[in-house]
Write a protein that holds these residues in place. Sequence first.
Motif, short mmCIF file in Angstrom:
data_model
loop_
_atom_site.label_atom_id
_atom_site.label_comp_id
_atom_site.label_asym_id
_atom_site.label_seq_id
_atom_site.Cartn_x
_atom_site.Cartn_y
_atom_site.Cartn_z
N GLU A 70 1.27 -1.63 -0.15
CA GLU A 70 0.02 0.12 0.53
C GLU A 70 0.57 1.50 0.23
N GLY A 71 2.14 0.98 0.49
CA GLY A 71 2.72 2.31 0.61
C GLY A 71 2.58 3.62 1.20
N ASP A 72 2.61 4.28 1.29
CA ASP A 72 2.77 5.20 2.00
C ASP A 72 0.97 5.34 3.49
N LEU A 73 0.94 5.48 4.74
CA LEU A 73 -0.22 4.79 5.16
C LEU A 73 -0.17 6.57 6.12
N ASN A 74 -1.07 7.07 6.10
CA ASN A 74 -2.36 7.71 6.48
C ASN A 74 -3.36 7.74 7.83
N ILE A 75 -2.26 7.33 9.52
CA ILE A 75 -2.89 6.53 10.01
C ILE A 75 -3.53 8.03 10.57
N ASP A 76 -4.29 7.72 11.11
CA ASP A 76 -5.10 8.97 12.28
C ASP A 76 -4.38 8.65 13.91
N GLU A 77 -3.15 9.27 13.76
CA GLU A 77 -2.14 9.30 14.79
C GLU A 77 -3.31 9.57 16.40
N GLU A 78 -4.11 10.60 16.67
CA GLU A 78 -4.88 10.77 17.65
C GLU A 78 -5.80 9.02 18.63
N GLU A 79 -6.25 8.47 16.91
CA GLU A 79 -6.95 7.71 17.00
C GLU A 79 -6.06 6.81 17.52
N LEU A 80 -4.94 6.26 17.10
CA LEU A 80 -4.20 5.01 17.71
C LEU A 80 -3.85 5.35 19.29
N ALA A 81 -3.57 7.32 19.28
CA ALA A 81 -3.00 7.11 21.22
C ALA A 81 -3.99 7.06 21.90
#
Lengths: 553, 235
Positions: A70-81
């Motif tokens: 998939e290459g670049d991931l655009n993860i919602d870091e806030e959700e991960l935190a």
Amino acid sequence: MTPAIAFLLAMTFLISIGGIFLMVWGLANDQWGDGEEAAKVIFAEGELGREEDPALTGVRRKGIQKEHEEGDLNIDEEELAERRVFDRSGRTPVLWWLSSSIVWLLLGSLFGVVASIKLHVPDWLIQDAVLTFGRVRPAHLNVVAYGWASMAGVGVGIWLVPRLFKTPLLGGQYATLGAMLWNIGMFSGTVAVLGGMSEGLEWLEFPWFVDIFLVLGGALAAVPLLMTILRRRVHHLYVSAWYLIAALVWFPMLLITAKLPLFTGVEQAIMNWWFAHNVLGLWMSPLGLAAAYYFIPKITGTPIYSYSLSLIGFWALALFYSQVGVHHLIGGPVPTWLTTLSIVTSVMMVIPVLAVAINHHMTIYSRWRMVLSSPTLRFVVAGAMMYTFASVQGSIEALRSVNVITHFTHYTVAHAHMGVYGFFSFILFGSIYFILPRLVAWEWPHIWAIELHFWLVFLGFGIYFWPLSIGGWLQGTAMLDATRPFMDSVLLTMPYLKARSVGGSLMTLGHVVFAAHFILVMRRMGPASDAPPKLMQGFGKRKNVEVANGAKS
Amino acid sequence: MTRALGIIAGAALILLYATMLLLIMPAIQLRTGENPPAALAPYTEAQARGRQTYIALGCVYCHSQQPRDASLAPDMTRGWGRPSVPKDYSYDNPHLMGTMRTGPDLFNIGARQPSVDWHLTHLYAPRSVSPGSNMPGYPFLFDVIDFVPEGVTAVNLPPEYRVRGGTVIATPDAMDLVEYLLGLDHTYPTDDLPQADPDDQPAAKSADDDKVSVLDTDLLSGTLLPPVAKVGATQ
């Protein structure tokens, strides 16, 4: 027999009609349509295609991530935190259930090895009634089934709750209390069995007053599940949640019914095996499948293969598994229609098993290389494969022609271990490798110890299972041959029973490695991992986080 | 699915349905406890105590109590008795049908092996009378004393199993257990087994009828093996 058949026909008719109505209702209310969306509920925004395995080191992590194109991931870091906070919300109850389960695992393994050796060294440890085979064996069964497997299963289940509902765990203190009660029950039950106070029914040896603790403990463990569901922030209930909910409904129902003094004689034997098989089918299986349905897609970063299929798998399991128990009494003094019913439903179990198998195996199929790198995934996938194997084996074993050979032999014992150990325990091991670092913010210090654990229990179980199955089969053929004396069937099993002791000892050694590693993490010992210290973020008080981050960077 | 309540209700209903089918229906049909066979005596006090010992020592994990039909297995030929029927278990609570035959079926052990001496010897030192057996001995059911008082049973043992400087005697627990084992005798006839129906049309008869007629009780008692010779019966 006539009323029974009339009843069966009537129920078949009603259930079919009911099923059609349910299907129409489901279609009309779009219970199926957006299923594939529901399969993604367990991922954070943009997280698809990203592996998640806290037991990995950096190099392997990169290797695994390469599997995704998939290459670049655009993860919602806030959700991960946020999720890291949720992960920790169940810390106390989950640690209670998991740590207890490991103590019972060690004790149960010890009982198992002793019982196994006693079958080929019959004069060993016979001076005291406490250690006679007929007490150590049920102690082994109860300790591993209700102490290890059930407690670990509940622990994993509770930990999954906030992940599934994207809400911090509510009412965790009830589950903590539940673990305490359950432990009291386990302790007194084990003492009762060893002391000769068994109730005499297999799988139900614990005296009734001990089972009160188990019922209460189980009910209390269900409280946070229900409380958190009410506050959930996802619309869809992910498939793991169905299995968890159902398991926690079923177990108290089963145990209470089994302990009511309603049945004697043959009826009691029927109840006995209805119960015993349902412990595996409606308690351990759903807990194990809930974990597998979560961890396989989550670790690989791939949604489950077919969400609609999982719906069929779930309801078919409920319908068929609940009726298979009487296949333990094939050839016994029970009504023929009843054994036939259980044989038919045992074979019908192929439907939910295939549904689950397709889902699990097809999900991992495109990412199979991860199994080589990820220790967590390796356990879970091995467990899922052994689920398919154990289930298909069980369906075949229920056929009269096969059962006549395997009944009353060690073959059945080997098969039972394929279910409870090969399937359920493997999935629990994998789940605990995933969960523990997120609870205590400390990663597994020694990947080699996880590898060692895996190979000890995997090879050990192979040495346990195959010889015992072959020996059991030969034992059954010898017993059916009227020209051979009964003693032949005893003597010929000896080498296989010895192999079982070897395999069982290796498995126990694996458990010791696992328990030692578990303690290291709990006490935050061992070398720090080279993985990014993400686990530490958002944990506990701010100050601690900074200290931890400072220590790592 | 989006409704937790639906899952809870569905799961509970399905299990209720299975319970009705698997537990309630057979219970209505069988009613074993209500109609015990005339030839089957309830357990005596000693037998009931012995049965408790049988449970406490976990004999059920290696011994079944459910001989199967001759069409399935040669249980009758082995001397384990006719296939059991639900009525045979009228006084059994908990049931001890068992699912394992590491050792032989015991449903008719009292008829097959009616010797108290043999059972005591076998319980104390299984391999002295049954070479190759992997049954554990139960030394804790016995005492070793210098002088055997009246009314106490000494265990007959082959020389190599004797205890030097003492005599092995059976405790009351051992005697009760043997009492229970001797009471395991279900060789009386029963009409609950499938029999060749005289009203059947001859054309409907199949080769299976031969098998059914084997269940005749006369023939059955003939298949019981004679008791094993007493070992060391005289000292």
